[in-house]
Design a protein around this motif. Structure first.
Motif, PDB file in Angstrom:
ATOM      1  N   GLY A  10      58.502  68.863   7.657  1.00  0.00           N
ATOM      2  CA  GLY A  10      58.174  70.291   7.687  1.00  0.00           C
ATOM      3  C   GLY A  10      58.606  70.947   8.985  1.00  0.00           C
ATOM      4  O   GLY A  10      59.232  72.004   8.988  1.00  0.00           O
ATOM      5  N   ILE A  11      58.316  70.286  10.106  1.00  0.00           N
ATOM      6  CA  ILE A  11      58.612  70.926  11.395  1.00  0.00           C
ATOM      7  C   ILE A  11      60.114  70.906  11.671  1.00  0.00           C
ATOM      8  O   ILE A  11      60.668  71.886  12.184  1.00  0.00           O
ATOM      9  CB  ILE A  11      57.784  70.304  12.554  1.00  0.00           C
TER      10      ILE A  11
ATOM     11  N   GLN B  62      39.872  75.686   6.085  1.00  0.00           N
ATOM     12  CA  GLN B  62      40.013  74.596   7.045  1.00  0.00           C
ATOM     13  C   GLN B  62      38.698  74.251   7.743  1.00  0.00           C
ATOM     14  O   GLN B  62      38.591  73.204   8.396  1.00  0.00           O
ATOM     15  CB  GLN B  62      41.107  74.920   8.069  1.00  0.00           C
TER      16      GLN B  62
ATOM     17  N   PRO C  98      53.780  72.148   6.138  1.00  0.00           N
ATOM     18  CA  PRO C  98      52.942  70.953   6.117  1.00  0.00           C
ATOM     19  C   PRO C  98      51.459  71.328   6.166  1.00  0.00           C
ATOM     20  O   PRO C  98      51.035  72.079   7.050  1.00  0.00           O
ATOM     21  CB  PRO C  98      53.345  70.192   7.391  1.00  0.00           C
ATOM     22  N   VAL C  99      50.698  70.841   5.195  1.00  0.00           N
ATOM     23  CA  VAL C  99      49.263  71.142   5.146  1.00  0.00           C
ATOM     24  C   VAL C  99      48.495  69.873   4.807  1.00  0.00           C
ATOM     25  O   VAL C  99      49.051  68.905   4.279  1.00  0.00           O
ATOM     26  CB  VAL C  99      48.919  72.240   4.099  1.00  0.00           C
ATOM     27  N   ARG C 100      47.202  69.886   5.130  1.00  0.00           N
ATOM     28  CA  ARG C 100      46.321  68.777   4.759  1.00  0.00           C
ATOM     29  C   ARG C 100      45.976  68.923   3.272  1.00  0.00           C
ATOM     30  O   ARG C 100      45.289  69.890   2.899  1.00  0.00           O
ATOM     31  CB  ARG C 100      45.012  68.856   5.544  1.00  0.00           C
TER      32      ARG C 100
ATOM     33  N   LEU D  92      42.306  69.377   2.311  1.00  0.00           N
ATOM     34  CA  LEU D  92      41.594  70.621   2.627  1.00  0.00           C
ATOM     35  C   LEU D  92      42.040  71.772   1.743  1.00  0.00           C
ATOM     36  O   LEU D  92      41.841  72.943   2.067  1.00  0.00           O
ATOM     37  CB  LEU D  92      41.791  71.004   4.103  1.00  0.00           C
ATOM     38  N   MET D  93      42.704  71.442   0.641  1.00  0.00           N
ATOM     39  CA  MET D  93      43.070  72.447  -0.347  1.00  0.00           C
ATOM     40  C   MET D  93      42.574  71.915  -1.672  1.00  0.00           C
ATOM     41  O   MET D  93      42.602  70.698  -1.895  1.00  0.00           O
ATOM     42  CB  MET D  93      44.605  72.523  -0.429  1.00  0.00           C
TER      43      MET D  93
ATOM     44  N   HIS E 264      45.494  72.132  15.018  1.00  0.00           N
ATOM     45  CA  HIS E 264      46.837  71.565  15.004  1.00  0.00           C
ATOM     46  C   HIS E 264      47.733  72.336  14.043  1.00  0.00           C
ATOM     47  O   HIS E 264      47.257  73.101  13.213  1.00  0.00           O
ATOM     48  CB  HIS E 264      46.791  70.090  14.587  1.00  0.00           C
ATOM     49  N   TYR E 265      49.032  72.067  14.164  1.00  0.00           N
ATOM     50  CA  TYR E 265      50.052  72.796  13.406  1.00  0.00           C
ATOM     51  C   TYR E 265      49.749  72.902  11.900  1.00  0.00           C
ATOM     52  O   TYR E 265      49.784  74.008  11.359  1.00  0.00           O
ATOM     53  CB  TYR E 265      51.409  72.129  13.672  1.00  0.00           C
ATOM     54  N   PRO E 266      49.439  71.802  11.199  1.00  0.00           N
ATOM     55  CA  PRO E 266      49.179  71.943   9.754  1.00  0.00           C
ATOM     56  C   PRO E 266      47.924  72.766   9.449  1.00  0.00           C
ATOM     57  O   PRO E 266      47.875  73.475   8.445  1.00  0.00           O
ATOM     58  CB  PRO E 266      49.017  70.499   9.265  1.00  0.00           C
TER      59      PRO E 266
ATOM     60  N   ARG F 237      47.273  76.997   7.202  1.00  0.00           N
ATOM     61  CA  ARG F 237      46.333  77.416   6.155  1.00  0.00           C
ATOM     62  C   ARG F 237      45.199  78.287   6.702  1.00  0.00           C
ATOM     63  O   ARG F 237      44.790  79.262   6.072  1.00  0.00           O
ATOM     64  CB  ARG F 237      45.686  76.184   5.488  1.00  0.00           C
TER      65      ARG F 237
ATOM     66  N   ALA G 131      61.713  73.656   9.682  1.00  0.00           N
ATOM     67  CA  ALA G 131      61.378  74.998  10.177  1.00  0.00           C
ATOM     68  C   ALA G 131      62.008  75.248  11.542  1.00  0.00           C
ATOM     69  O   ALA G 131      62.426  76.362  11.845  1.00  0.00           O
ATOM     70  CB  ALA G 131      59.861  75.160  10.250  1.00  0.00           C
ATOM     71  N   GLN G 132      62.049  74.219  12.381  1.00  0.00           N
ATOM     72  CA  GLN G 132      62.570  74.372  13.743  1.00  0.00           C
ATOM     73  C   GLN G 132      63.506  73.213  14.075  1.00  0.00           C
ATOM     74  O   GLN G 132      63.122  72.285  14.803  1.00  0.00           O
ATOM     75  CB  GLN G 132      61.412  74.379  14.761  1.00  0.00           C
TER      76      GLN G 132
ATOM     77  N   VAL H 272      36.043  73.632   3.713  1.00  0.00           N
ATOM     78  CA  VAL H 272      36.269  72.466   2.848  1.00  0.00           C
ATOM     79  C   VAL H 272      35.780  71.160   3.499  1.00  0.00           C
ATOM     80  O   VAL H 272      35.132  70.351   2.824  1.00  0.00           O
ATOM     81  CB  VAL H 272      37.737  72.394   2.361  1.00  0.00           C
TER      82      VAL H 272
ATOM     83  N   ASP I 124      53.527  68.118  20.752  1.00  0.00           N
ATOM     84  CA  ASP I 124      52.343  68.878  20.364  1.00  0.00           C
ATOM     85  C   ASP I 124      52.137  68.830  18.850  1.00  0.00           C
ATOM     86  O   ASP I 124      51.023  68.596  18.373  1.00  0.00           O
ATOM     87  CB  ASP I 124      52.479  70.332  20.846  1.00  0.00           C
TER      88      ASP I 124
ATOM     89  N   SER J 174      50.892  65.510  17.624  1.00  0.00           N
ATOM     90  CA  SER J 174      49.490  65.229  17.951  1.00  0.00           C
ATOM     91  C   SER J 174      48.556  65.622  16.814  1.00  0.00           C
ATOM     92  O   SER J 174      47.362  65.370  16.857  1.00  0.00           O
ATOM     93  CB  SER J 174      49.076  65.941  19.244  1.00  0.00           C
ATOM     94  N   SER J 175      49.107  66.236  15.764  1.00  0.00           N
ATOM     95  CA  SER J 175      48.294  66.650  14.609  1.00  0.00           C
ATOM     96  C   SER J 175      47.761  65.463  13.815  1.00  0.00           C
ATOM     97  O   SER J 175      46.740  65.578  13.152  1.00  0.00           O
ATOM     98  CB  SER J 175      49.138  67.487  13.642  1.00  0.00           C
TER      99      SER J 175
ATOM    100  N   LEU K  60      54.845  65.696   7.839  1.00  0.00           N
ATOM    101  CA  LEU K  60      54.654  66.596   8.974  1.00  0.00           C
ATOM    102  C   LEU K  60      55.989  66.815   9.691  1.00  0.00           C
ATOM    103  O   LEU K  60      56.382  67.954   9.979  1.00  0.00           O
ATOM    104  CB  LEU K  60      53.632  65.979   9.952  1.00  0.00           C
TER     105      LEU K  60
END
Lengths: 285, 160
Positions: B115-116, A36, B59-61, B64-65, A104-106, A110, B119-120, A39, B130, B133-134, B112
């Motif tokens: 995913g949330i 994070q 949830p991921v970007r 960035l993977m 942030h959460y996402p 990772r 999970a919740q 990259v 919060d 805000s991602s 996003l």
């Protein structure tokens, strides 16, 4: 915004990973954990590693256990694993309070604890936690293991005493006794952004007086560290406004703040005094 | 200089066998090599969240993977939300609450939120603020996105 080409390695054991690192580190080979920070840096071509050694498939690096009075955090443990307490007692709650301030959460799904520590951004919450709580870094290379105290680990901005052929395999944080009080404060202008200053304080009470104070500051200087002058101002005092303000002022006077286009040194000093005072108030409440 | 790797990406339950250059991000592999262009790319450095997808339900970007890292993982994108003609409760809530204008950020917000909420399911309004805000949206001012996700949360809870 596309990373430059690199050779990709996906070892499955620690031995294999550090052997690859020893071979490729001299040619700008790097460890890839959560990615994070690395990259985005590669997307900007500020980093152009020739080899990436992806440790996400390495068995045993995801361990998150208590051993010998310390919480041991393996190299692929994600920030999100601290969303709920990772261990019983004060330390588990402290880490859970801190983690919601990290990006942030996402990103937290990772990004890894050890990756943040090895990356050593001055604004990293985990770096400051490690410094404040006297964590031990476990550095692994092909030639063996080395233990580095946090106080000897962070050198300056994104620079640690980790050698280029060493993998930060684990961070060990000593457990906190049940009577430990703590407070955490961070300031930035947007949720999830880099801290302009932040602090973590812990102490215990003996006969109504403060003992074993730890006051760590991050984000304000080029590296996170405990501020001895502030701790000395607090030790042996009765908790209250006078003692807290004296410790906060001592912290502000002791630091050597970074400056940037939006923030001068005096601003960071004033901010640090306020945050330390508030964190001490949180700990006492 | 780098050799291509053969991987299998499982996107919305369908296997895609692709040969990838390690430097290709997951977002680029999903879009350019698996043809699933619902996932959008904004900033390409992890700030905006337009490329958010679910990898093994988190949830991921996807910028960035690297694609090669997602080999044999379960990926879900915006194309997988609707069941045939039936929109997902989040998609319906976004339409009903005007939670999109230009729509560019919408796939990221939807994944996003998916995913949330999975999970919740009982997530509080504050926690939701919060998490939301991602991601960045330059049209809506966020209020309607928040309204839509709260509405979907309540509907999904009532339906479960």
């Amino acid at each position: 915004m596309k990373p430059a080409a690199f050779e990709y390695h996906a070892p499955t054991t620690v031995d294999e990973a550090v052997t690859l690192l020893a071979e490729h580190a001299p040619n700008d080979g790097r460890i890839l954990a959560g990615g994070q920070s690395l990259v985005p840096t590669m997307a900007f071509r500020l980093a152009r590693p020739t080899h990436l050694i992806d440790i996400n498939n390495v068995a045993d690096l995801d361990k998150l256990v208590i051993e010998d009075g310390a919480l041991c955090i393996g190299a692929t443990v994600r920030h999100a694993q601290f969303h709920t307490p990772a261990c019983d007692g004060v330390l588990g709650h402290l880490l859970t309070d801190v983690v919601s301030n990290i990006a942030h959460y996402p990103i937290r799904q990772r990004g890894t604890f050890c990756g943040s520590v090895a990356h050593s951004d001055p604004a990293s919450e985990w770096c400051m936690v490690s410094a404040t709580l006297d964590a031990t870094m476990v550095a692994q290379s092909a030639s063996g293991e080395r233990l580095i105290p946090a106080a000897e680990f962070f050198e300056t901005v994104m620079t640690t005493t980790l050698n280029e052929d060493e993998l930060l395999r684990e961070v060990r944080i000593p457990l906190l006794s049940d009577d430990t009080l703590y407070g955490f404060q961070e300031f930035n202008r947007r949720a999830g952004d880099f801290a302009i200053s932040m602090t973590l304080v812990t102490y215990r009470l003996e006969g109504g007086k403060i003992t074993d104070p730890h006051i760590g500051v991050g984000g304000a200087e080029d590296r996170p560290r405990r501020i001895a002058e502030a701790e000395a101002a607090l030790a042996g005092q009765v908790p209250g406004d006078d003692a807290f303000r004296a410790a906060a002022d001592a912290a502000a006077a002791a630091i050597d703040p970074m400056e940037d286009h939006a923030t001068n040194a005096q601003y960071r000093r004033d901010l640090t005094a306020t945050l330390v005072r508030r964190a001490l108030e949180n700990a006492a409440s | 200089m780098s050799d291509k790797k053969d991987i299998t990406l499982t996107i919305n339950g369908r296997d895609h066998n692709v040969s990838v250059d390690p430097r290709w991000t997951l977002a680029d592999v999903i879009r350019d090599h698996c043809g699933q262009t619902g996932t959008h790319l904004g900033c390409e450095h992890g700030i905006c969240g337009a490329c958010t997808v679910l990898v093994d339900d988190a949830p991921v970007r996807s910028c960035l993977m690297f694609g090669v890292q997602a080999d044999s993982k379960k990926i879900r994108t915006v194309e997988g939300l609707a069941k045939g003609e039936e929109y997902h409760p989040l998609q319906k809530a976004f339409m009903e609450n005007h939670a999109l204008q230009c729509g560019y950020c919408t796939p990221g917000f939807l994944m996003l939120a998916t995913g949330i909420l999975e999970a919740q399911p009982d997530i509080s309004d504050d926690e939701l603020n919060d998490v939301l805000s991602s991601n960045l949206c330059r049209c809506t001012g966020y209020a309607n996105i928040v309204k839509a996700v709260r509405a979907a949360r309540d509907e999904m809870k009532a339906a479960s």
